[in-house]
Design a protein around this motif. Structure first.
Motif, PDB file in Angstrom:
ATOM      1  N   ASP A 293       0.804  -1.220   0.000  1.00 49.70           N
ATOM      2  CA  ASP A 293       0.000   0.000   0.000  1.00 49.70           C
ATOM      3  C   ASP A 293       0.836   1.269   0.000  1.00 49.70           C
ATOM      4  OD1 ASP A 293      -2.408  -1.501   0.112  1.00 49.70           O
ATOM      5  OD2 ASP A 293      -2.134  -1.765   2.270  1.00 49.70           O
ATOM      6  N   ALA A 294       2.152   1.136   0.019  1.00 51.73           N
ATOM      7  CA  ALA A 294       3.039   2.300   0.027  1.00 51.73           C
ATOM      8  C   ALA A 294       3.165   2.865  -1.383  1.00 51.73           C
ATOM      9  CB  ALA A 294       4.409   1.904   0.572  1.00 51.73           C
ATOM     10  N   PRO A 295       3.729   4.073  -1.533  1.00 52.77           N
ATOM     11  CA  PRO A 295       4.029   4.592  -2.872  1.00 52.77           C
ATOM     12  C   PRO A 295       4.947   3.637  -3.627  1.00 52.77           C
ATOM     13  CG  PRO A 295       4.208   6.336  -1.248  1.00 52.77           C
ATOM     14  CD  PRO A 295       4.024   5.063  -0.477  1.00 52.77           C
ATOM     15  N   LEU A 296       4.794   3.612  -4.926  1.00 52.40           N
ATOM     16  CA  LEU A 296       5.517   2.655  -5.756  1.00 52.40           C
ATOM     17  C   LEU A 296       7.018   2.944  -5.796  1.00 52.40           C
ATOM     18  CD1 LEU A 296       5.487   0.324  -7.866  1.00 52.40           C
ATOM     19  CD2 LEU A 296       5.241   2.101  -9.622  1.00 52.40           C
ATOM     20  N   THR A 297       7.814   1.895  -5.576  1.00 52.99           N
ATOM     21  CA  THR A 297       9.249   1.920  -5.847  1.00 52.99           C
ATOM     22  C   THR A 297       9.601   0.565  -6.457  1.00 52.99           C
ATOM     23  OG1 THR A 297       9.735   3.380  -3.968  1.00 52.99           O
ATOM     24  CG2 THR A 297      11.567   2.163  -4.912  1.00 52.99           C
ATOM     25  N   ALA A 298      10.101   0.592  -7.685  1.00 53.28           N
ATOM     26  CA  ALA A 298      10.492  -0.636  -8.383  1.00 53.28           C
ATOM     27  C   ALA A 298      11.774  -0.349  -9.152  1.00 53.28           C
ATOM     28  CB  ALA A 298       9.383  -1.105  -9.325  1.00 53.28           C
ATOM     29  N   GLN A 299      12.427  -1.400  -9.617  1.00 51.42           N
ATOM     30  CA  GLN A 299      13.688  -1.215 -10.343  1.00 51.42           C
ATOM     31  C   GLN A 299      13.747  -2.166 -11.531  1.00 51.42           C
ATOM     32  OE1 GLN A 299      17.352  -1.816  -8.081  1.00 51.42           O
ATOM     33  NE2 GLN A 299      18.313  -0.132  -9.180  1.00 51.42           N
ATOM     34  N   VAL A 300      14.284  -1.650 -12.644  1.00 46.76           N
ATOM     35  CA  VAL A 300      14.445  -2.450 -13.859  1.00 46.76           C
ATOM     36  C   VAL A 300      15.676  -3.337 -13.685  1.00 46.76           C
ATOM     37  CG1 VAL A 300      14.793  -2.418 -16.349  1.00 46.76           C
ATOM     38  CG2 VAL A 300      13.374  -0.661 -15.260  1.00 46.76           C
ATOM     39  N   ILE A 301      15.463  -4.639 -13.783  1.00 48.51           N
ATOM     40  CA  ILE A 301      16.533  -5.614 -13.560  1.00 48.51           C
ATOM     41  C   ILE A 301      17.143  -6.081 -14.874  1.00 48.51           C
ATOM     42  CG2 ILE A 301      17.068  -7.872 -12.565  1.00 48.51           C
ATOM     43  CD1 ILE A 301      16.349  -5.616 -10.575  1.00 48.51           C
ATOM     44  N   ARG A 302      16.320  -6.191 -15.891  1.00 51.55           N
ATOM     45  CA  ARG A 302      16.791  -6.710 -17.175  1.00 51.55           C
ATOM     46  C   ARG A 302      15.886  -6.174 -18.273  1.00 51.55           C
ATOM     47  NH1 ARG A 302      14.878 -12.223 -17.808  1.00 51.55           N
ATOM     48  NH2 ARG A 302      13.314 -11.114 -19.018  1.00 51.55           N
ATOM     49  N   ILE A 303      16.444  -5.962 -19.453  1.00 47.46           N
ATOM     50  CA  ILE A 303      15.661  -5.555 -20.621  1.00 47.46           C
ATOM     51  C   ILE A 303      15.997  -6.506 -21.756  1.00 47.46           C
ATOM     52  CG2 ILE A 303      15.258  -3.752 -22.349  1.00 47.46           C
ATOM     53  CD1 ILE A 303      15.886  -1.679 -20.246  1.00 47.46           C
ATOM     54  N   THR A 304      14.964  -7.033 -22.403  1.00 51.67           N
ATOM     55  CA  THR A 304      15.168  -7.897 -23.564  1.00 51.67           C
ATOM     56  C   THR A 304      14.323  -7.393 -24.717  1.00 51.67           C
ATOM     57  OG1 THR A 304      13.431  -9.398 -22.787  1.00 51.67           O
ATOM     58  CG2 THR A 304      15.703  -9.960 -22.233  1.00 51.67           C
ATOM     59  N   GLY A 305      14.784  -7.704 -25.921  1.00 47.43           N
ATOM     60  CA  GLY A 305      14.012  -7.377 -27.120  1.00 47.43           C
ATOM     61  C   GLY A 305      13.234  -8.593 -27.569  1.00 47.43           C
ATOM     62  N   ASP A 306      11.973  -8.407 -27.878  1.00 51.83           N
ATOM     63  CA  ASP A 306      11.109  -9.504 -28.310  1.00 51.83           C
ATOM     64  C   ASP A 306      10.549  -9.170 -29.689  1.00 51.83           C
ATOM     65  OD1 ASP A 306       9.389 -12.015 -27.112  1.00 51.83           O
ATOM     66  OD2 ASP A 306       8.203 -10.793 -28.489  1.00 51.83           O
ATOM     67  N   ALA A 307      10.596 -10.131 -30.605  1.00 54.73           N
ATOM     68  CA  ALA A 307      10.145  -9.882 -31.975  1.00 54.73           C
ATOM     69  C   ALA A 307       8.658  -9.583 -32.049  1.00 54.73           C
ATOM     70  CB  ALA A 307      10.472 -11.096 -32.849  1.00 54.73           C
ATOM     71  N   TYR A 308       7.887 -10.010 -31.036  1.00 52.60           N
ATOM     72  CA  TYR A 308       6.436  -9.844 -31.085  1.00 52.60           C
ATOM     73  C   TYR A 308       5.966  -8.595 -30.340  1.00 52.60           C
ATOM     74  CZ  TYR A 308       6.688 -14.711 -32.578  1.00 52.60           C
ATOM     75  OH  TYR A 308       6.993 -15.869 -33.247  1.00 52.60           O
ATOM     76  N   VAL A 309       6.543  -8.343 -29.164  1.00 56.89           N
ATOM     77  CA  VAL A 309       6.023  -7.241 -28.338  1.00 56.89           C
ATOM     78  C   VAL A 309       7.033  -6.116 -28.143  1.00 56.89           C
ATOM     79  CG1 VAL A 309       4.459  -8.770 -27.112  1.00 56.89           C
ATOM     80  CG2 VAL A 309       6.746  -8.369 -26.188  1.00 56.89           C
ATOM     81  N   GLY A 310       8.228  -6.235 -28.715  1.00 57.16           N
ATOM     82  CA  GLY A 310       9.219  -5.178 -28.563  1.00 57.16           C
ATOM     83  C   GLY A 310       9.996  -5.321 -27.270  1.00 57.16           C
ATOM     84  N   ARG A 311      10.305  -4.195 -26.652  1.00 58.82           N
ATOM     85  CA  ARG A 311      11.139  -4.189 -25.448  1.00 58.82           C
ATOM     86  C   ARG A 311      10.347  -4.693 -24.239  1.00 58.82           C
ATOM     87  NH1 ARG A 311      13.826   1.288 -23.072  1.00 58.82           N
ATOM     88  NH2 ARG A 311      14.964   1.251 -25.037  1.00 58.82           N
ATOM     89  N   ILE A 312      10.949  -5.616 -23.498  1.00 57.55           N
ATOM     90  CA  ILE A 312      10.329  -6.152 -22.286  1.00 57.55           C
ATOM     91  C   ILE A 312      11.247  -5.859 -21.108  1.00 57.55           C
ATOM     92  CG2 ILE A 312       9.522  -8.204 -21.077  1.00 57.55           C
ATOM     93  CD1 ILE A 312       8.895  -9.462 -23.744  1.00 57.55           C
ATOM     94  N   ASN A 313      10.716  -5.190 -20.087  1.00 59.38           N
ATOM     95  CA  ASN A 313      11.460  -4.856 -18.880  1.00 59.38           C
ATOM     96  C   ASN A 313      11.134  -5.860 -17.778  1.00 59.38           C
ATOM     97  OD1 ASN A 313      12.461  -1.690 -19.195  1.00 59.38           O
ATOM     98  ND2 ASN A 313      10.635  -2.177 -20.387  1.00 59.38           N
ATOM     99  N   LEU A 314      12.156  -6.469 -17.203  1.00 63.11           N
ATOM    100  CA  LEU A 314      11.964  -7.300 -16.017  1.00 63.11           C
ATOM    101  C   LEU A 314      12.146  -6.395 -14.808  1.00 63.11           C
ATOM    102  CD1 LEU A 314      11.537 -10.266 -15.021  1.00 63.11           C
ATOM    103  CD2 LEU A 314      14.019 -10.344 -14.704  1.00 63.11           C
ATOM    104  N   VAL A 315      11.132  -6.335 -13.951  1.00 60.48           N
ATOM    105  CA  VAL A 315      11.087  -5.343 -12.882  1.00 60.48           C
ATOM    106  C   VAL A 315      10.904  -6.027 -11.536  1.00 60.48           C
ATOM    107  CG1 VAL A 315       9.753  -3.410 -11.948  1.00 60.48           C
ATOM    108  CG2 VAL A 315      10.215  -3.541 -14.402  1.00 60.48           C
ATOM    109  N   ARG A 316      11.680  -5.611 -10.544  1.00 64.88           N
ATOM    110  CA  ARG A 316      11.470  -6.030  -9.156  1.00 64.88           C
ATOM    111  C   ARG A 316      10.742  -4.902  -8.438  1.00 64.88           C
ATOM    112  NH1 ARG A 316      13.538  -8.663  -4.133  1.00 64.88           N
ATOM    113  NH2 ARG A 316      12.178  -7.626  -2.646  1.00 64.88           N
ATOM    114  N   VAL A 317       9.605  -5.237  -7.830  1.00 65.64           N
ATOM    115  CA  VAL A 317       8.818  -4.258  -7.075  1.00 65.64           C
ATOM    116  C   VAL A 317       9.285  -4.304  -5.622  1.00 65.64           C
ATOM    117  CG1 VAL A 317       6.521  -3.473  -6.447  1.00 65.64           C
ATOM    118  CG2 VAL A 317       6.873  -4.648  -8.630  1.00 65.64           C
ATOM    119  N   TYR A 318       9.717  -3.164  -5.091  1.00 66.43           N
ATOM    120  CA  TYR A 318      10.194  -3.102  -3.709  1.00 66.43           C
ATOM    121  C   TYR A 318       9.127  -2.573  -2.754  1.00 66.43           C
ATOM    122  CZ  TYR A 318      14.831  -4.129  -5.429  1.00 66.43           C
ATOM    123  OH  TYR A 318      15.905  -4.753  -6.008  1.00 66.43           O
TER     124      TYR A 318
END
Length: 683
Positions: A293-318
């Motif tokens: 319930d706190a304000p959002l804080t997350a971090q991008v852990i990895r970015i991959t390119g996908d032929a179907y959906v484009g850039r995909i960000n792997l995110v850890r929510v803290y």
């Protein structure tokens, strides 16, 4: 995203609170069986079936064809599995040192680590280096001994070797499950705290002494438990598990168990993870408390390119909860940018499945964020304190590349920009001196993967070319030169004559221009033209095509014509005079020298010193930053360092650390210059 959906999507149990989550990174060298262990855990938990565990020779955590070709991981994979009502997000980074950036990302995204060592060779130098890296992060660690069925030593002996190699304190490393053998092969194990047996334990030895030792270790680290233990009270299982959880979180105890490729030990490990590993609310390290319930804080852990959906960000929510169809702030090195989340997806290797939201502590895929970079923070408020950016491994191996064709050249720049976004360990350089396009990689495997991604992911073919070191020229001795430009072709002609004297300056002095003309032989308005012509020729060089430096050029005489002299004519005459002077003396090559810093285990110091000597290094000295380790400082010509990261890794079995920084230019020995230019000097 339906075409990328995992077949297990319908089996996923929704996560509604951080207490349901365990984020665990698998750490270990290439070949110890980390990915096999991840697949075995997924199979044991029913996340994949036996037929779906491997498809066409490719594991569910493989992202790219090159991973199957090289039979090793090159990218961080996430396998969420459910066990006893708990979501376990398994992060499986590559074990090869070239992809250390992926390991560092996994260590920061996880709340605990499973450190995998091979029973056949448990304490290699690379394994010790990985342990140090995990210890520096401070992540809680359990040790899993893989390939126990192939072990040449007993389980206890392997743990003793690990204890000594990792420099652990008394009672720090403890078996919590004792393997049971039948006919020389592992058949089951016994949980020392509960007495529960896994598999075939009919031949189980008496474990009472081992249990007593473990209870003492747990109690000795907790004052309350110790008082109860010394009072002769029989400690209940719940109290012991609470003590074990506390010691694991504090890194004062590292539990250990064994596994095999056949799946032995997987249920035990899952029980240990879900029962004793910290959930996100007990995370050790920076970041806000895991409150959905706190304000959002997350971090991008990895970015991959996908032929179907484009850039995909792997995110850890803290902290907070990440939801689709919301706007957020992207906080990075360049400041804050606003972006919009459209959909969310749960990762499962290279597959995904839609999810309604991601609560604090969870790991989720966010497609199509256009402004993110790895290590960026995602937040509701631009004033949010960003999460710390973990350090990236230095890219020290240069690979010169050229577009294979005009069509490739047109696509190359955009492809390289995308690659550097997805892989921050890759450094791109357009060398201003040699005009060469250089990919700075962490090693040969990293370079191979980068070129494969260019070719197969982006459709760009490049040719690799030798890396060019930016050399310089200078005069070996003073010389004079005469430059004459006299042309008449109707109308205004071109007329300019310059006489120059050139003398060498001390290293690093650059360029000086002086005038000693008398009697107005060269009109004052053309003197700047002479200097401009000299500077232009300095940049082009006079013998080998490398810039000319550390000289004083003096204009001593010349002639002009009242009609035919011009700015361009005197520029040309000055350049001709400089080249003429160069033809009357020896032109010496200058080479860049780097300050080199190598941290190496004492066992390899002699080999490293011998290798540096062969590279014309000037060793400044060695220090001892910690027992068993040497810090070596040297000055090395940069031309000798092009392949040094690869050779150093081979010499030290991947245990050395290497850093370099440009220091200065020095005169290149004549013998080396002769090999480089064919004659050592140019006229």
């Amino acid at each position: 995203m339906a075409d990328r959906t995992s077949p297990r999507a319908s089996q996923v149990v929704p996560v509604t609170s951080p207490e349901q989550i365990r984020n665990v990174v698998l750490v270990g060298c290439s070949g110890v069986g980390k990915t096999t262990l991840a697949e075995s855990l997924a199979l044991a938990a029913g996340a994949v079936g036996k037929a779906g565990r491997v498809v066409d020779g490719t594991t569910v955590s493989d992202y790219e064809d090159i991973e199957h070709q090289q039979q090793r991981s090159v990218q961080l994979a996430v396998l969420p599995i459910d066990w006893n009502g708990v979501r376990v997000n398994l992060l499986d980074p590559p074990g090869h040192p070239d992809f250390d950036a992926e390991l560092r990302a996994g260590l920061r995204a996880a709340d605990a680590a499973v450190f995998v060592v091979s029973a056949t060779d448990p304490v290699t130098a690379p394994t010790r280096a990985l342990w140090r890296e995990a210890a520096e992060v401070g992540v809680p660690r359990a040790i899993v001994v893989s390939k126990l069925d192939l072990a040449r030593e007993s389980f206890d002996d392997i743990l003793t070797a690990c204890h000594d190699a990792f420099g652990l304190g008394p009672d720090t490393l403890r078996a919590v499950y004792v393997p049971v053998f039948r006919d020389g092969s592992p058949s089951g194990s016994v949980d020392l705290l509960t007495g529960r047996g896994y598999g075939d334990v009919e031949a189980a030895p008496d474990t009472s002494a081992a249990r007593e030792s473990l209870v003492e270790a747990i109690s000795g680290l907790d004052d309350t438990l110790m008082e109860r233990y010394l009072a002769g009270e029989e400690l209940d299982t719940e109290a012991l598990f609470a003590g074990l959880r506390h010691e694991i979180v504090d890194c004062t105890l590292h539990p250990a168990l064994a596994v095999t490729e056949a799946g032995f030990g997987t249920a035990e490990l899952l029980d240990l993870i879900t029962g004793s590993f910290p959930d996100p609310t007990r995370r050790v390290g920076p970041g806000p408390f895991a409150d959905p319930d706190a304000p959002l804080t997350a971090q991008v852990i990895r970015i991959t390119g996908d032929a179907y959906v484009g850039r995909i960000n792997l995110v850890r929510v803290y902290a907070g909860t990440l939801r689709p169809d919301t706007r957020l702030q992207v906080l990075g090195a360049d400041g804050a940018n606003e972006d919009r989340i459209t959909t969310l997806a749960g990762p499962f290797g290279k597959s995904t499945h839609p999810v309604p939201e991601a609560v604090a502590g969870d790991i989720v895929c966010v497609p199509k964020l256009a402004s993110t970079h790895i290590r960026d923070t995602l937040a509701d408020d631009p004033a949010t304190t960003p999460m710390p950016a973990w350090p990236l491994p230095p890219a020290l191996l240069p690979i010169g590349v050229e577009a294979h064709s005009k069509a490739d050249e047109d696509k190359l720049s955009q492809a390289l920009v995308r690659l550097t976004v997805e892989d921050p360990a890759l450094r791109l350089e357009q060398n201003p001196h040699t005009h060469q396009l250089v990919l700075w990689c962490t090693g040969e495997a990293h370079a191979e993967v980068t070129l494969d991604r260019l070719r197969n992911r982006h459709g760009v073919h490049v040719d690799t070319v030798p890396y060019q070191v930016a050399l310089r020229e200078t005069f070996g001795a003073s010389a004079s030169g005469h430059g004459r430009l006299v042309k008449q072709s109707g109308g205004h002609g071109q007329y300019a004559i310059c006489d120059l004297e050139v003398e060498p300056l001390p290293a690093g002095e650059g360029f000086e221009f002086a005038v000693r003309v008398v009697g107005g032989a060269v009109p004052k308005n053309f003197i700047p033209s002479v200097e401009k012509g000299v500077r232009t020729q300095l940049r082009a060089g006079v013998a080998t095509g490398h810039p000319l430096v550390d000289v004083r050029v003096t204009l001593v005489d010349g002639k002009a014509h009242s009609v035919d002299s011009s700015d361009a004519a005197f520029q040309t005459a000055a350049a001709l005079a400089l080249k003429d002077a160069a033809s009357h003396t020896e032109i010496r090559l200058l080479e860049p020298v780097a300050a080199v810093r190598v941290i190496v285990p004492d066992d390899y110091l002699g080999a490293v010193l011998s290798d540096l000597s062969a590279r014309r290094a000037h060793v400044l000295g060695t220090e001892t930053p910690e027992p068993g380790t040497a810090l070596l400082r040297a000055e090395v010509p940069e031309i000798e360092l092009a392949r040094y990261p690869v050779d150093l890794r081979s010499l030290t079995h991947g245990t050395a650390e290497f850093a370099r920084a440009h220091l200065r230019y020095e005169m290149m020995p004549q013998a080396v210059a002769a090999k480089l230019t064919g004659n050592g000097a140019a006229r």
